[in-house]
Design a protein around this motif. Structure first.
Motif, PDB file in Angstrom:
ATOM      1  N   VAL A   1      56.007 -35.900 -85.989  1.00 37.46           N
ATOM      2  CA  VAL A   1      56.178 -35.357 -84.845  1.00 37.46           C
ATOM      3  C   VAL A   1      54.934 -34.926 -84.092  1.00 37.46           C
ATOM      4  O   VAL A   1      54.395 -35.437 -82.818  1.00 37.46           O
ATOM      5  CB  VAL A   1      57.165 -34.237 -84.534  1.00 37.46           C
ATOM      6  N   HIS A   2      54.180 -34.327 -84.744  1.00 34.43           N
ATOM      7  CA  HIS A   2      52.769 -33.892 -84.094  1.00 34.43           C
ATOM      8  C   HIS A   2      51.851 -34.904 -83.925  1.00 34.43           C
ATOM      9  O   HIS A   2      51.133 -34.976 -82.990  1.00 34.43           O
ATOM     10  CB  HIS A   2      52.057 -32.734 -85.251  1.00 34.43           C
ATOM     11  N   GLU A   3      51.785 -35.992 -84.807  1.00 35.69           N
ATOM     12  CA  GLU A   3      50.722 -37.086 -84.786  1.00 35.69           C
ATOM     13  C   GLU A   3      51.255 -37.702 -83.527  1.00 35.69           C
ATOM     14  O   GLU A   3      50.230 -38.496 -82.917  1.00 35.69           O
ATOM     15  CB  GLU A   3      50.832 -37.594 -85.867  1.00 35.69           C
ATOM     16  N   THR A   4      52.551 -37.983 -83.037  1.00 36.51           N
ATOM     17  CA  THR A   4      52.983 -38.730 -81.930  1.00 36.51           C
ATOM     18  C   THR A   4      52.950 -38.035 -80.571  1.00 36.51           C
ATOM     19  O   THR A   4      53.080 -38.778 -79.532  1.00 36.51           O
ATOM     20  CB  THR A   4      54.401 -39.579 -82.295  1.00 36.51           C
ATOM     21  N   THR A   5      52.792 -36.724 -80.523  1.00 38.24           N
ATOM     22  CA  THR A   5      52.924 -36.100 -79.486  1.00 38.24           C
ATOM     23  C   THR A   5      51.533 -35.216 -79.026  1.00 38.24           C
ATOM     24  O   THR A   5      51.515 -34.571 -78.043  1.00 38.24           O
ATOM     25  CB  THR A   5      54.256 -35.000 -79.266  1.00 38.24           C
ATOM     26  N   GLU A   6      50.858 -34.878 -80.147  1.00 38.41           N
ATOM     27  CA  GLU A   6      49.712 -34.124 -79.964  1.00 38.41           C
ATOM     28  C   GLU A   6      48.463 -35.060 -80.284  1.00 38.41           C
ATOM     29  O   GLU A   6      48.019 -35.332 -81.399  1.00 38.41           O
ATOM     30  CB  GLU A   6      49.665 -32.777 -80.694  1.00 38.41           C
ATOM     31  N   PRO A   7      47.559 -35.247 -79.068  1.00 36.75           N
ATOM     32  CA  PRO A   7      46.391 -36.048 -79.452  1.00 36.75           C
ATOM     33  C   PRO A   7      45.321 -35.598 -80.434  1.00 36.75           C
ATOM     34  O   PRO A   7      44.773 -36.363 -80.990  1.00 36.75           O
ATOM     35  CB  PRO A   7      45.714 -36.100 -78.003  1.00 36.75           C
TER      36      PRO A   7
ATOM     37  N   VAL B   1      45.984 -33.914 -82.952  1.00 33.28           N
ATOM     38  CA  VAL B   1      46.488 -34.282 -84.275  1.00 33.28           C
ATOM     39  C   VAL B   1      46.356 -35.541 -84.666  1.00 33.28           C
ATOM     40  O   VAL B   1      46.106 -35.742 -85.759  1.00 33.28           O
ATOM     41  CB  VAL B   1      47.916 -33.527 -84.360  1.00 33.28           C
ATOM     42  N   ALA B   2      46.363 -36.339 -83.725  1.00 30.95           N
ATOM     43  CA  ALA B   2      46.496 -37.734 -84.174  1.00 30.95           C
ATOM     44  C   ALA B   2      44.972 -38.118 -84.372  1.00 30.95           C
ATOM     45  O   ALA B   2      44.722 -39.217 -85.255  1.00 30.95           O
ATOM     46  CB  ALA B   2      47.038 -38.619 -82.699  1.00 30.95           C
ATOM     47  N   GLU B   3      44.086 -37.601 -83.623  1.00 29.62           N
ATOM     48  CA  GLU B   3      42.622 -37.850 -83.908  1.00 29.62           C
ATOM     49  C   GLU B   3      42.365 -37.239 -85.394  1.00 29.62           C
ATOM     50  O   GLU B   3      41.718 -37.786 -86.155  1.00 29.62           O
ATOM     51  CB  GLU B   3      41.895 -37.018 -83.056  1.00 29.62           C
ATOM     52  N   ARG B   4      42.847 -36.374 -85.803  1.00 26.76           N
ATOM     53  CA  ARG B   4      42.609 -35.595 -87.049  1.00 26.76           C
ATOM     54  C   ARG B   4      43.345 -36.437 -88.026  1.00 26.76           C
ATOM     55  O   ARG B   4      42.692 -36.714 -89.229  1.00 26.76           O
ATOM     56  CB  ARG B   4      43.212 -34.053 -87.223  1.00 26.76           C
ATOM     57  N   TYR B   5      44.359 -36.975 -87.893  1.00 26.44           N
ATOM     58  CA  TYR B   5      45.023 -37.896 -88.819  1.00 26.44           C
ATOM     59  C   TYR B   5      45.531 -39.178 -88.216  1.00 26.44           C
ATOM     60  O   TYR B   5      46.797 -39.191 -87.779  1.00 26.44           O
ATOM     61  CB  TYR B   5      46.337 -37.136 -89.278  1.00 26.44           C
ATOM     62  N   PRO B   6      44.600 -40.004 -88.020  1.00 29.09           N
ATOM     63  CA  PRO B   6      45.095 -41.101 -87.189  1.00 29.09           C
ATOM     64  C   PRO B   6      46.025 -42.123 -87.840  1.00 29.09           C
ATOM     65  O   PRO B   6      46.952 -42.921 -87.227  1.00 29.09           O
ATOM     66  CB  PRO B   6      43.496 -41.882 -87.307  1.00 29.09           C
ATOM     67  N   GLU B   7      46.073 -42.096 -89.213  1.00 25.43           N
ATOM     68  CA  GLU B   7      47.221 -42.673 -89.971  1.00 25.43           C
ATOM     69  C   GLU B   7      48.466 -41.792 -90.218  1.00 25.43           C
ATOM     70  O   GLU B   7      49.446 -42.193 -91.005  1.00 25.43           O
ATOM     71  CB  GLU B   7      46.713 -43.337 -91.291  1.00 25.43           C
ATOM     72  N   GLY B   8      48.533 -40.593 -89.626  1.00 29.68           N
ATOM     73  CA  GLY B   8      49.443 -39.508 -89.841  1.00 29.68           C
ATOM     74  C   GLY B   8      49.214 -38.770 -91.212  1.00 29.68           C
ATOM     75  O   GLY B   8      48.416 -39.432 -91.862  1.00 29.68           O
ATOM     76  N   MET B   9      49.625 -37.654 -91.242  1.00 32.60           N
ATOM     77  CA  MET B   9      49.526 -36.685 -92.398  1.00 32.60           C
ATOM     78  C   MET B   9      50.226 -37.641 -93.572  1.00 32.60           C
ATOM     79  O   MET B   9      49.588 -37.524 -94.676  1.00 32.60           O
ATOM     80  CB  MET B   9      50.408 -35.528 -92.301  1.00 32.60           C
ATOM     81  N   HIS B  10      51.159 -38.261 -93.301  1.00 32.37           N
ATOM     82  CA  HIS B  10      51.732 -39.040 -94.321  1.00 32.37           C
ATOM     83  C   HIS B  10      50.842 -40.271 -95.055  1.00 32.37           C
ATOM     84  O   HIS B  10      50.482 -40.599 -96.163  1.00 32.37           O
ATOM     85  CB  HIS B  10      52.975 -39.772 -94.003  1.00 32.37           C
ATOM     86  N   GLY B  11      50.013 -40.689 -93.963  1.00 35.13           N
ATOM     87  CA  GLY B  11      48.965 -41.787 -94.398  1.00 35.13           C
ATOM     88  C   GLY B  11      47.641 -41.052 -95.259  1.00 35.13           C
ATOM     89  O   GLY B  11      47.357 -41.659 -96.115  1.00 35.13           O
TER      90      GLY B  11
ATOM     91  N   PHE C   1      53.894 -26.880-102.713  1.00 34.96           N
ATOM     92  CA  PHE C   1      52.445 -26.532-102.556  1.00 34.96           C
ATOM     93  C   PHE C   1      52.002 -26.210-101.207  1.00 34.96           C
ATOM     94  O   PHE C   1      52.402 -27.259-100.043  1.00 34.96           O
ATOM     95  CB  PHE C   1      51.530 -27.804-103.108  1.00 34.96           C
ATOM     96  N   SER C   2      51.591 -25.041-100.763  1.00 33.13           N
ATOM     97  CA  SER C   2      51.592 -24.640 -99.560  1.00 33.13           C
ATOM     98  C   SER C   2      50.266 -25.381 -98.559  1.00 33.13           C
ATOM     99  O   SER C   2      50.381 -25.445 -97.417  1.00 33.13           O
ATOM    100  CB  SER C   2      51.417 -23.001 -99.254  1.00 33.13           C
ATOM    101  N   PRO C   3      49.078 -25.355 -99.198  1.00 33.66           N
ATOM    102  CA  PRO C   3      48.069 -25.916 -98.269  1.00 33.66           C
ATOM    103  C   PRO C   3      48.275 -27.129 -97.455  1.00 33.66           C
ATOM    104  O   PRO C   3      48.526 -28.085 -97.950  1.00 33.66           O
ATOM    105  CB  PRO C   3      46.629 -26.099 -99.246  1.00 33.66           C
ATOM    106  N   GLY C   4      48.215 -26.848 -96.083  1.00 40.09           N
ATOM    107  CA  GLY C   4      48.287 -28.361 -95.481  1.00 40.09           C
ATOM    108  C   GLY C   4      48.935 -28.282 -94.181  1.00 40.09           C
ATOM    109  O   GLY C   4      50.030 -28.321 -94.097  1.00 40.09           O
ATOM    110  N   ASP C   5      48.284 -27.760 -92.956  1.00 42.73           N
ATOM    111  CA  ASP C   5      48.812 -27.682 -91.616  1.00 42.73           C
ATOM    112  C   ASP C   5      48.260 -28.872 -90.764  1.00 42.73           C
ATOM    113  O   ASP C   5      47.242 -29.072 -90.787  1.00 42.73           O
ATOM    114  CB  ASP C   5      48.304 -26.223 -91.215  1.00 42.73           C
ATOM    115  N   GLN C   6      49.080 -29.068 -89.708  1.00 42.59           N
ATOM    116  CA  GLN C   6      48.729 -30.261 -88.890  1.00 42.59           C
ATOM    117  C   GLN C   6      47.476 -29.846 -88.090  1.00 42.59           C
ATOM    118  O   GLN C   6      46.626 -30.705 -87.364  1.00 42.59           O
ATOM    119  CB  GLN C   6      49.811 -30.374 -88.011  1.00 42.59           C
ATOM    120  N   GLU C   7      46.989 -28.575 -88.020  1.00 46.40           N
ATOM    121  CA  GLU C   7      46.005 -28.147 -86.931  1.00 46.40           C
ATOM    122  C   GLU C   7      44.666 -28.183 -87.910  1.00 46.40           C
ATOM    123  O   GLU C   7      43.437 -27.911 -87.158  1.00 46.40           O
ATOM    124  CB  GLU C   7      46.182 -26.711 -86.447  1.00 46.40           C
ATOM    125  N   TYR C   8      44.428 -28.390 -89.172  1.00 43.52           N
ATOM    126  CA  TYR C   8      43.449 -28.423 -89.846  1.00 43.52           C
ATOM    127  C   TYR C   8      43.458 -29.639 -90.919  1.00 43.52           C
ATOM    128  O   TYR C   8      44.289 -30.335 -91.232  1.00 43.52           O
ATOM    129  CB  TYR C   8      43.378 -27.172 -90.660  1.00 43.52           C
TER     130      TYR C   8
END
Length: 245
Positions: free
Chosen positions: A15-21, A23-33, A199-206
């Motif tokens: 959701v973040h990757e498709t609605t927040e530019p 985040v998309a720049e940070r994860y161009p293939e999505g966090m799943h990628g 495992f907790s580390p891993g936020d969309q903003e970083y």
């Protein structure tokens, strides 16, 4: 399983990757990628990775898909309530039957994790560019192989205690933050014939899922929670009197 590649499905609500530019720049293939790339980076030919997202039919987690998945990784945050209950039921059944599950970061509030834990899974948090140190408390555990002590994450969302989860079967990592908080950041749980690693580390903003040590932990975790035999639900069995004579 012996000799066959580990089949991992990386699930992300995306959701973040498709609605927040940003985040998309940070994860161009999505966090799943990024998570999928880390698995291949560390497990190589020993893994087959596919991805699935919330918007796909049945969220990409059909019965056939889960039956052919050894390990499912789960990242969710903004759309927990949009996950269909029938899909949660399906994932729970496969975990109890032996499928491994790796729950990441804000997946702690997912329906799947709450269902398997039986608690609220709430915690303390603050988003203020905290430095996170991930300390290994069980250096003999296979999930810690090749992982430095501590992992240093320069900027991250703070997760702190109290974390409302059952007592873990194994506590592998604890994190400390620049505000003084501590958090049980790496825990395992056995549920039926399956194993869960949180495992907790891993936020969309970083850019945490680009961090080499975080990627190593996730790969180690996926390998460790993999099924160790034929998958089946635990059975209720009635023993007749005299069976031991």
């Amino acid at each position: 399983m012996a000799g066959n590649p580990l089949r991992v499905t990386v699930w992300n609500e995306n959701v973040h990757e498709t609605t927040e530019p940003e985040v998309a720049e940070r994860y161009p293939e999505g966090m799943h990628g990024a998570i999928a790339d880390g698995l291949v980076e560390h497990l190589g030919d020993g893994v087959e990775v596919t991805t699935a997202t919330l918007a796909e039919p049945e969220h990409g987690l059909t019965e056939q898909r889960l039956a052919s998945t050894d390990v499912l990784t789960w990242w969710g945050h903004a759309a927990h309530e949009q996950v269909a209950d029938e899909v949660v039921d399906r994932v729970q059944r496969h975990v109890l039957s032996g499928m491994g599950l790796v729950v990441l970061h804000s997946g702690h509030l997912s329906k799947v994790f709450q269902r398997l834990m039986g608690t609220t899974c709430t915690l303390a948090w603050r988003n203020a560019d905290d430095r996170e140190l991930v300390w290994t408390v069980d250096p003999t555990h296979p999930i810690t192989e090749g992982v430095p002590h501590p992992i240093i994450i320069p900027a991250q969302e703070m997760y702190g205690e109290h974390f409302d989860i059952p007592a873990p079967d194994e506590l592998i990592f604890v994190s400390s933050f620049s505000g003084g908080e501590v958090f049980r950041s790496g825990c395992t749980f056995r549920r039926g014939n399956g194993t869960v690693f949180y495992f907790s580390p891993g936020d969309q903003e970083y850019p945490v899922y680009h961090h080499p040590d975080v990627r190593r932990v996730i790969a180690n975790g996926a390998a460790w929670v993999a099924p160790r035999g034929e998958r089946a639900l635990p059975e209720l069995r009635n023993r007749p009197l005299g069976w031991f004579e």
